[in-house]
Write a protein that holds these residues in place. Structure first.
Motif, PDB file in Angstrom:
ATOM      1  N   GLY A 123       0.793  -1.228   0.000  1.00 58.37           N
ATOM      2  CA  GLY A 123       0.000   0.000   0.000  1.00 58.37           C
ATOM      3  C   GLY A 123       0.822   1.272   0.000  1.00 58.37           C
ATOM      4  O   GLY A 123       0.381   2.299   0.500  1.00 58.37           O
ATOM      5  N   LEU A 124       2.043   1.214  -0.546  1.00 53.22           N
ATOM      6  CA  LEU A 124       2.881   2.409  -0.570  1.00 53.22           C
ATOM      7  C   LEU A 124       3.337   2.736  -1.987  1.00 53.22           C
ATOM      8  O   LEU A 124       4.439   3.238  -2.197  1.00 53.22           O
ATOM      9  CB  LEU A 124       4.114   2.208   0.322  1.00 53.22           C
ATOM     10  N   ASP A 126       2.773   5.049  -3.973  1.00 50.29           N
ATOM     11  CA  ASP A 126       3.172   6.419  -4.312  1.00 50.29           C
ATOM     12  C   ASP A 126       4.177   7.010  -3.339  1.00 50.29           C
ATOM     13  O   ASP A 126       4.386   8.213  -3.304  1.00 50.29           O
ATOM     14  CB  ASP A 126       1.938   7.321  -4.434  1.00 50.29           C
ATOM     15  N   ALA A 127       4.820   6.184  -2.536  1.00 48.75           N
ATOM     16  CA  ALA A 127       5.807   6.708  -1.591  1.00 48.75           C
ATOM     17  C   ALA A 127       7.237   6.405  -2.023  1.00 48.75           C
ATOM     18  O   ALA A 127       8.171   6.681  -1.279  1.00 48.75           O
ATOM     19  CB  ALA A 127       5.559   6.138  -0.200  1.00 48.75           C
ATOM     20  N   ALA A 130       9.827   9.139  -1.514  1.00 48.52           N
ATOM     21  CA  ALA A 130      10.008   9.765  -0.205  1.00 48.52           C
ATOM     22  C   ALA A 130      11.206   9.156   0.504  1.00 48.52           C
ATOM     23  O   ALA A 130      11.652   8.054   0.171  1.00 48.52           O
ATOM     24  CB  ALA A 130       8.754   9.571   0.635  1.00 48.52           C
ATOM     25  N   MET A 139       4.435   3.023   8.416  1.00 49.17           N
ATOM     26  CA  MET A 139       4.770   3.035   6.990  1.00 49.17           C
ATOM     27  C   MET A 139       6.216   2.609   6.764  1.00 49.17           C
ATOM     28  O   MET A 139       6.530   1.932   5.782  1.00 49.17           O
ATOM     29  CB  MET A 139       4.522   4.423   6.404  1.00 49.17           C
TER      30      MET A 139
ATOM     31  N   MET B   1      -1.353  10.043   2.141  1.00 47.75           N
ATOM     32  CA  MET B   1       0.018   9.655   2.487  1.00 47.75           C
ATOM     33  C   MET B   1       0.620  10.672   3.455  1.00 47.75           C
ATOM     34  O   MET B   1       0.275  11.837   3.438  1.00 47.75           O
ATOM     35  CB  MET B   1       0.909   9.608   1.239  1.00 47.75           C
ATOM     36  N   VAL B   3       3.547  11.760   3.361  1.00 49.34           N
ATOM     37  CA  VAL B   3       4.668  12.482   2.760  1.00 49.34           C
ATOM     38  C   VAL B   3       4.359  13.968   2.814  1.00 49.34           C
ATOM     39  O   VAL B   3       3.339  14.407   2.306  1.00 49.34           O
ATOM     40  CB  VAL B   3       4.863  12.058   1.298  1.00 49.34           C
TER      41      VAL B   3
END
Lengths: 256, 271
Positions: A123-124, A126-127, A130, A139, B1, B3
């Motif tokens: 589930g990450l 789009d990270a 980062a 996370m 998120m 971020v």
């Protein structure tokens, strides 16, 4: 898949001799999810490091798919408790997941696919760009799990991975592990001191004694395959199993 | 998120402007004070700042920049680079093995304690009075902070990170490049920064001892020839050079250590 035979580990240092693990024998079948639970300080981490080839046992043997383990084997991936210290802070999330794959000499295309797939399944998706320290604790641990998944291990070793996150996050991560295990059919050896967690997650629970460690009892968890936080935890069978493990751990603490 | 969004651009220019004002305010005040205090000076050694500024363009012509400033900067670059490479390489070796460290540490502490300018006459004996001597002097002074900081940085690699790397088969060159040196980079940069100021000092000193060109040589020549305002321009130029190098260093550091500053800031937000 994973065979541990007569594992024995003694730490020797400055005249002191500490027997951490006395005699451990157990095995984990391919595709099984086994939880190891025991009282605090019972040598769980020592045991897992021996299994993972990070520590050399004093005696006994660990075999992965028939081959003896004498160093970290390429077929094993580790998820540590200290997520904050196990991700490389100078690398972005995607690079963290990709770094071990470079060592495997996979093509760039293959690496990218594995990284994207692993991040997606925790589930990450789009990270990837980062830095780990920009993410919450839960996370970050997901990133560590993604890194292990992308490595495509035969056996996944998890050392109290959720001990340092809050209760709600922990519940989510437990479900994540269950889901990944069901979807991907990986073999997981999961170490925890949390009795509920062990019963909730495992197909089988091994209760360890206090240090020097032996296996006190093996328990088959005959709960339905499909588990969820809401219903599984109020299932009478869950309560029975939990009580059983609890008694064993208490007895282990008292040293009987 | 979770971020964090990119810093909002509105107000960024305002902040940058404010920072610039803060950065320039004190230098401006000091120059103004110097200007005012020296305005009516008849002391030969303490000429009015106006005179110093006046001769500056005449002294630092293109020819002189090429003939004196450039050789100095090149020597500094050569000595500094040699020290950085040697310091990081040796520091990594010494930091990685406890035995080597135990063997080397007393000697290193001794060598570090020797003030580098003392080495100029000694190095002159071996390396003559040419560029080699100056580069050797600069390198021999710069190497210590880099070396000792690298040793500390390499030693301090987080055991959990080291174990993670090992469990994923990250060994050899990849371990060195992606784990050990990156982890040690904050300390290495601290050493490089110290080394930069030492390097500038040694560049000037080595040229004052024996040289046919260079900034240090030129400043001494002016002083011996009683061209006092010219001498002052040389000192100002040295200050500017040091400032410029420090700014460049800061930019490089921000680029390489961006992760480190972010990590520290995030640690302060949620300890």
């Amino acid at each position: 898949m994973l065979d541990v035979q007569g594992l024995h580990k003694v730490y020797e240092g400055s005249g002191r001799r500490t027997e951490a693990v006395r005699d451990l024998t157990f095995s984990v079948a391919a595709g099984e999810l086994v939880c190891l639970v025991g009282p605090s300080g019972c040598g769980k981490t020592t045991l897992l490091k021996c299994v993972g080839g990070l520590l050399a046992p004093t005696a006994g043997e660990v075999r992965l798919a028939g081959r003896p383990v004498d160093g970290p084997p390429p077929g094993m991936a580790f998820v540590f408790q200290e997520y904050g210290r196990s991700l490389f802070p100078w690398m972005r999330v995607g690079q963290n997941v990709e770094l071990p794959l470079k060592q495997k000499r996979l093509s760039r295309q293959r690496r990218r696919a594995l990284v994207a797939d692993a991040l997606e399944s925790v589930g990450l998706a789009d990270a990837a760009g980062a830095y780990p320290w920009q993410l919450s604790g839960g996370m970050q641990q997901r990133v560590a799990i993604a890194r292990a998944l992308a490595y495509e291990p035969e056996v996944l070793l998890m050392d109290e991975p959720f001990a340092a996150v809050d209760a709600q996050t922990r519940a989510e991560l437990e479900d994540l592990v269950r889901r990944l295990w069901r979807e991907r059919g990986i073999t997981i050896l999961f170490v925890t001191h949390d009795i509920d967690e062990a019963v909730y997650l495992g197909e089988r629970v091994l209760v360890l004694s206090a240090s020097p460690t032996v296996v006190r009892e093996q328990l088959k968890v005959d709960l339905p395959d499909q588990r969820d936080q809401l219903h599984t935890r109020v299932n009478p069978r869950f309560a029975e199993l939990r009580t059983r493990v609890y008694e064993q751990v208490q007895a282990a603490k008292r040293g009987r | 998120m979770g971020v964090p969004p990119a810093r909002r651009t509105s107000g960024m220019w305002g902040k940058a402007l404010l920072r610039l004002v803060f950065a320039l305010a004190l230098p401006a005040v000091l120059v103004a004070l110097w200007w005012a205090a020296s305005a009516g000076s008849t002391n030969v050694y303490w000429p009015p700042l106006r005179t110093v500024f006046g001769v500056f363009p005449d002294v630092w012509t293109g020819e002189r920049l090429r003939g004196d400033v450039l050789p100095s900067v090149l020597r500094l670059a050569a000595g500094y680079t040699a020290a950085a490479v040697a310091g990081v390489a040796l520091g990594t070796v010494i930091g990685s093995w406890r035995r080597v460290r135990a063997l080397c540490e007393p000697v290193l502490e001794f060598l570090r304690a020797v003030p580098p300018p003392v080495l100029v006459p000694v190095i002159m004996l071996f390396a003559g009075i040419g560029d080699t001597m100056k580069i050797a002097v600069i390198a021999s002074g710069c190497v210590w902070p880099v070396l000792l900081n690298t040793v500390e940085g390499v030693r301090a690699v987080d055991p959990v990170l080291a174990e993670t790397a090992r469990s994923y088969g990250i060994t050899g060159v990849a371990r060195l490049r992606d784990v050990v040196l990156r982890s040690a980079s904050p300390q290495i940069f601290a050493g490089l920064r110290q080394a930069l100021s030492i390097g500038i000092i040694l560049m000037v000193i080595s040229e004052m001892f024996a040289a046919g060109n260079g900034l240090g040589f030129t400043i001494v020549q002016f002083q011996r020839g009683f061209a006092i305002p010219d001498m002052w321009t040389g000192i100002l130029l040295l200050g500017l050079l040091g400032f410029l190098l420090s700014v460049l260093f800061g930019l490089a550091e921000r680029r390489v250590l961006g992760w480190y500053h972010g990590l520290r800031a995030s640690g302060r937000r949620s300890p």
